[in-house]
Enzyme design. Structure first.
Site, short mmCIF file in Angstrom:
data_model
loop_
_atom_site.label_atom_id
_atom_site.label_comp_id
_atom_site.label_asym_id
_atom_site.label_seq_id
_atom_site.Cartn_x
_atom_site.Cartn_y
_atom_site.Cartn_z
N SER A 150 0.87 -1.18 0.00
CA SER A 150 0.00 0.00 0.00
C SER A 150 0.90 1.22 0.00
O SER A 150 2.09 1.14 0.35
CB SER A 150 -0.94 -0.01 1.22
OG SER A 150 -0.21 -0.17 2.42
N THR B 124 -2.62 12.05 3.03
CA THR B 124 -2.36 12.62 4.35
C THR B 124 -3.06 13.96 4.58
O THR B 124 -3.53 14.61 3.66
CB THR B 124 -0.86 12.85 4.57
OG1 THR B 124 -0.42 13.89 3.69
CG2 THR B 124 -0.06 11.60 4.28
N HIS C 254 -6.90 10.23 5.34
CA HIS C 254 -6.46 10.58 6.70
C HIS C 254 -7.49 11.55 7.30
O HIS C 254 -8.02 12.42 6.60
CB HIS C 254 -5.10 11.26 6.67
CG HIS C 254 -3.96 10.31 6.48
ND1 HIS C 254 -2.72 10.48 7.06
CD2 HIS C 254 -3.87 9.17 5.76
CE1 HIS C 254 -1.92 9.49 6.71
NE2 HIS C 254 -2.60 8.69 5.91
N TYR D 174 3.70 3.22 16.75
CA TYR D 174 5.07 3.75 16.88
C TYR D 174 6.01 2.66 17.38
O TYR D 174 6.00 2.32 18.57
CB TYR D 174 5.07 4.95 17.83
CG TYR D 174 4.28 6.09 17.25
CD1 TYR D 174 4.90 7.06 16.47
CD2 TYR D 174 2.90 6.17 17.42
CE1 TYR D 174 4.17 8.09 15.88
CE2 TYR D 174 2.15 7.19 16.84
CZ TYR D 174 2.80 8.14 16.08
OH TYR D 174 2.07 9.15 15.49
N HIS E 275 6.81 7.15 20.86
CA HIS E 275 6.28 8.43 20.40
C HIS E 275 6.92 9.54 21.23
O HIS E 275 7.14 9.38 22.44
CB HIS E 275 4.77 8.45 20.57
CG HIS E 275 4.10 9.66 20.00
ND1 HIS E 275 4.08 10.87 20.65
CD2 HIS E 275 3.41 9.85 18.84
CE1 HIS E 275 3.41 11.75 19.92
NE2 HIS E 275 3.00 11.16 18.82
N ALA F 30 5.19 9.99 24.42
CA ALA F 30 4.89 8.82 25.26
C ALA F 30 5.93 8.69 26.36
O ALA F 30 7.10 9.03 26.19
CB ALA F 30 4.87 7.56 24.41
N LYS G 184 -6.60 2.00 20.95
CA LYS G 184 -7.12 2.38 19.64
C LYS G 184 -7.76 1.19 18.92
O LYS G 184 -8.81 1.33 18.28
CB LYS G 184 -6.00 3.00 18.79
CG LYS G 184 -5.56 4.37 19.31
CD LYS G 184 -4.66 5.11 18.33
CE LYS G 184 -3.26 4.67 18.36
NZ LYS G 184 -2.35 5.57 17.59
N PHE H 268 13.50 14.72 9.04
CA PHE H 268 12.20 14.08 9.24
C PHE H 268 12.28 13.11 10.42
O PHE H 268 11.40 13.09 11.30
CB PHE H 268 11.82 13.35 7.95
CG PHE H 268 10.38 12.94 7.86
CD1 PHE H 268 9.41 13.45 8.70
CD2 PHE H 268 9.98 12.03 6.88
CE1 PHE H 268 8.08 13.06 8.60
CE2 PHE H 268 8.66 11.64 6.77
CZ PHE H 268 7.71 12.15 7.63
N HIS I 173 3.67 -0.98 3.90
CA HIS I 173 3.07 0.32 3.57
C HIS I 173 4.20 1.30 3.29
O HIS I 173 5.04 1.56 4.15
CB HIS I 173 2.22 0.82 4.74
CG HIS I 173 1.47 2.08 4.45
ND1 HIS I 173 0.39 2.12 3.62
CD2 HIS I 173 1.66 3.35 4.90
CE1 HIS I 173 -0.08 3.37 3.55
NE2 HIS I 173 0.68 4.13 4.32
#
Length: 288
Positions: free
Chosen positions: A7, A40, A69, A139, A143, A146, A159, A210, A259
């Site tokens: 994907s 996105t 998204h 993640y 994160h 987190a 989730k 990034f 993905h």
């Protein structure tokens, strides 16, 4: 090594030139028969309208299974669910539900006064409509907000329990990062599929920035290799080899779907897919 399902993630164009680039990206990757493609949202919901337009256009013109998204940022619950209803009315029944990144310059995520306070609340509301297949983010490294990896895994479980059917991870640079995370999720009772998010390294300098924003660690061996490759003008060759090897290791460990974050630059993603055996189907005509 089995041939994986794939994907792709795209981002919505913000100029005429970018629109042509998106369409070229779609034309390049569509023959690989992706399970779905996603579009996105920008940080702070800045591309909300562009995302809706791109999703509707791709769904109508490409024949691909398009996932939109949807985030909680800078919108009330009513506004967010109205956007979801617009997706459904356009025939788009797959959503990647995310809390969303705050706008640039913001200290952190602040819920809209009448909005969803978390991705879990958004997922519950979308699931209650009964109209969508819902995917969520995960993640494999902690994160940035987190407390630790255990909290990361627990939040993903919430989730999934709220109504999501599949998760897509943030990108990573070593297969062991994903495999450790997958094992921790299984131990926590998460039985939903978790797709590895793969970022072919199109531009080394850009990817380092990034990664720093996303909390993705950059292995020393990778940094050293790219420094030499950039100097020798062999960056693309190294990027293809590194990404293909990591994906092959994942497939050898039982992963069956990948993905790809394409950044609307499809050539490297296409080359990696071809190396993994994901190639356009050749349909032979019956000439008898």
């Amino acid at each position: 090594m089995t041939t994986p399902q794939v994907s792709f993630e795209f981002f919505p164009p913000q100029s005429l030139e970018a629109s042509f680039r998106l369409w070229d990206t779609v034309q390049t990757l569509a023959p690989l028969d992706p399970r779905f493609v996603s579009v996105t949202y920008g940080a702070g919901g800045t591309t909300r309208d562009l995302t809706r337009e791109a999703v509707a256009t791709l769904h109508k013109s490409s024949g691909l299974n398009v996932a939109a998204h949807l985030t909680c940022v800078e919108a009330s619950k009513a506004e967010t669910l109205r956007i979801a209803e617009e997706f459904a009315a356009a025939g788009v029944r797959e959503i990647v539900a995310l809390r969303g990144d705050p706008a640039k310059g913001s200290a952190g995520f602040t819920p809209h006064p009448e909005g969803f306070t978390s991705s879990v609340e958004l997922i519950e509301a979308l699931a209650a409509t009964g109209k969508f297949t819902i995917r969520v983010g995960a993640y494999p490294e902690s994160h940035p907000e987190a407390a630790d990896m255990a909290a990361n895994v627990e939040w993903l479980k919430r989730k999934i329990d709220a109504g999501a059917s599949e998760a897509i991870t943030q990108f990573f640079f070593e297969s062991e990062t994903f495999l450790r995370f997958r094992d921790a999720c299984v131990k926590a009772g998460i039985d939903a599929p978790i797709l590895p998010g793969v970022l072919p390294i199109e531009n080394w300098k850009g990817v380092q920035k990034f990664a720093a924003r996303c909390g993705t660690s950059v292995p020393t061996w990778l940094a050293n290799a790219f420094e030499k490759a950039v100097r020798d003008d062999r960056e693309d060759l190294l990027a293809t080899a590194v990404c293909t090897e990591m994906c092959s290791e994942l497939l050898d460990e039982g992963v069956d779907a990948l993905h790809f974050y394409t950044l609307n630059r499809p050539e490297l993603t296409r080359d990696v897919c071809h190396a993994l055996g994901v190639v356009p189907e050749v349909k032979l005509q019956n000439v008898a």
